[in-house]
Design an enzyme around this catalytic site. Structure first.
Site, PDB file in Angstrom:
ATOM      1  N   HIS A  16       0.843  -1.191   0.000  1.00 56.26           N
ATOM      2  CA  HIS A  16       0.000   0.000   0.000  1.00 56.26           C
ATOM      3  C   HIS A  16       0.881   1.244   0.000  1.00 56.26           C
ATOM      4  CE1 HIS A  16      -0.275   0.857   4.651  1.00 56.26           C
ATOM      5  NE2 HIS A  16       0.895   0.390   4.327  1.00 56.26           N
ATOM      6  N   CYS A  25       5.835   6.169   4.701  1.00 53.12           N
ATOM      7  CA  CYS A  25       4.696   5.375   4.221  1.00 53.12           C
ATOM      8  C   CYS A  25       3.971   6.016   3.041  1.00 53.12           C
ATOM      9  CB  CYS A  25       3.720   5.076   5.360  1.00 53.12           C
ATOM     10  SG  CYS A  25       4.433   3.966   6.581  1.00 53.12           S
ATOM     11  N   HIS A  29       4.960   0.366  -0.327  1.00 50.11           N
ATOM     12  CA  HIS A  29       5.679  -0.599   0.498  1.00 50.11           C
ATOM     13  C   HIS A  29       4.704  -1.695   0.912  1.00 50.11           C
ATOM     14  CE1 HIS A  29       3.689   2.042   3.345  1.00 50.11           C
ATOM     15  NE2 HIS A  29       3.831   1.099   4.273  1.00 50.11           N
ATOM     16  N   HIS A  31       3.531  -5.081   3.810  1.00 52.70           N
ATOM     17  CA  HIS A  31       3.551  -5.638   5.161  1.00 52.70           C
ATOM     18  C   HIS A  31       3.158  -7.105   5.124  1.00 52.70           C
ATOM     19  CE1 HIS A  31       3.895  -1.677   7.030  1.00 52.70           C
ATOM     20  NE2 HIS A  31       2.952  -1.261   6.201  1.00 52.70           N
ATOM     21  N   HIS A  75      -0.958 -10.460  -1.607  1.00 52.37           N
ATOM     22  CA  HIS A  75      -0.110 -10.087  -2.737  1.00 52.37           C
ATOM     23  C   HIS A  75      -0.783  -9.087  -3.680  1.00 52.37           C
ATOM     24  CE1 HIS A  75       2.339 -13.317  -1.165  1.00 52.37           C
ATOM     25  NE2 HIS A  75       3.345 -12.758  -1.822  1.00 52.37           N
ATOM     26  N   GLU A 136       0.166  -4.993  11.610  1.00 56.12           N
ATOM     27  CA  GLU A 136       0.880  -4.519  10.432  1.00 56.12           C
ATOM     28  C   GLU A 136       2.376  -4.852  10.507  1.00 56.12           C
ATOM     29  OE1 GLU A 136      -0.139  -0.604   8.482  1.00 56.12           O
ATOM     30  OE2 GLU A 136       1.821  -0.123   9.318  1.00 56.12           O
TER      31      GLU A 136
END
Length: 163
Positions: A16, A25, A29, A31, A75, A136
C-alpha cells in the site's frame, strides 16, 4: 447458555501507499499482515448435529475470511481511489498486477473497519463478530471491537412530545 469466543488467525502480504502522508509510508511498500478474527456465540447443543459443541466450525470461519479478505488482499497493492495513486494503480493493472482500489486511506485503522464490515455480512445469524486485530508489523496493530461501535438505529427520529 454460555457465550464463547473463538479466534482464528490469518496471514497475508499486502502492499500500500499513504497519499499525502508526511513520512516514509507515502512510498509504496508492503507488510506481512496478521489478522486475528474473534467471533462470539453459543456452542451447538444438538447432539445429532455434526458440529455439536462448536460455536462455528473453524473451517467455516476460515472459508469466510479467506474469501472476503485473504484471497483478495494477499499479494495485492491497495490504493485510495480518490488520489493521484490511481495513475500508478492503472499502470500496475496494465502489467497484470493485483490492485485494490478503496475509498479510504489504506491505513491499518481503516482496513480493519473495512474487514469487519465484510466479515459481518457473511457470518451466520447466530454468530457475531466480537473483534478484529490487524497486525501490520511486529509491534504495531489496529483493533476493532463490536462493543466500541455506535449502535445503528433504523427508526425515524420522533418529534418531541407536545409538538
Amino acid at each position: 447458555m454460555n457465550k464463547i469466543r473463538i479466534t482464528k488467525q490469518f496471514s497475508f502480504e499486502t502492499g500500500h501507499a499513504l497519499y499525502g502522508y508526511d513520512g516514509k509510508c507515502k512510498n509504496v511498500h508492503g507488510h506481512s499482515y496478521k489478522l486475528n478474527v474473534t467471533v462470539i456465540g453459543t456452542p451447538i447443543t444438538d447432539t445429532s448435529n455434526v458440529k455439536y459443541g462448536m460455536v462455528i466450525d473453524f473451517g467455516d470461519l476460515k472459508r469466510i475470511v479467506k474469501s472476503e479478505i485473504v484471497d483478495k488482499f494477499d499479494h495485492a497493492t491497495v490504493f485510495n481511489k480518490n488520489t493521484p495513486h490511481i495513475e500508478l494503480a492503472r499502470e500496475l493493472e496494465s502489467r497484470d498486477h493485483s490492485v485494490i482500489l478503496v475509498d479510504y486511506q489504506p491505513t491499518s485503522e481503516n482496513m480493519v473497519v473495512d474487514f469487519a464490515e465484510k466479515i459481518k455480512r457473511q457470518l451466520p445469524a447466530n454468530i457475531q463478530l466480537f473483534s478484529l486485530k490487524l497486525q501490520e508489523t511486529e509491534t504495531s496493530f489496529a483493533e476493532w471491537f463490536a462493543s466500541d461501535q455506535a449502535p445503528r438505529h433504523n427508526k425515524s427520529p420522533q418529534p418531541p412530545k407536545g409538538e
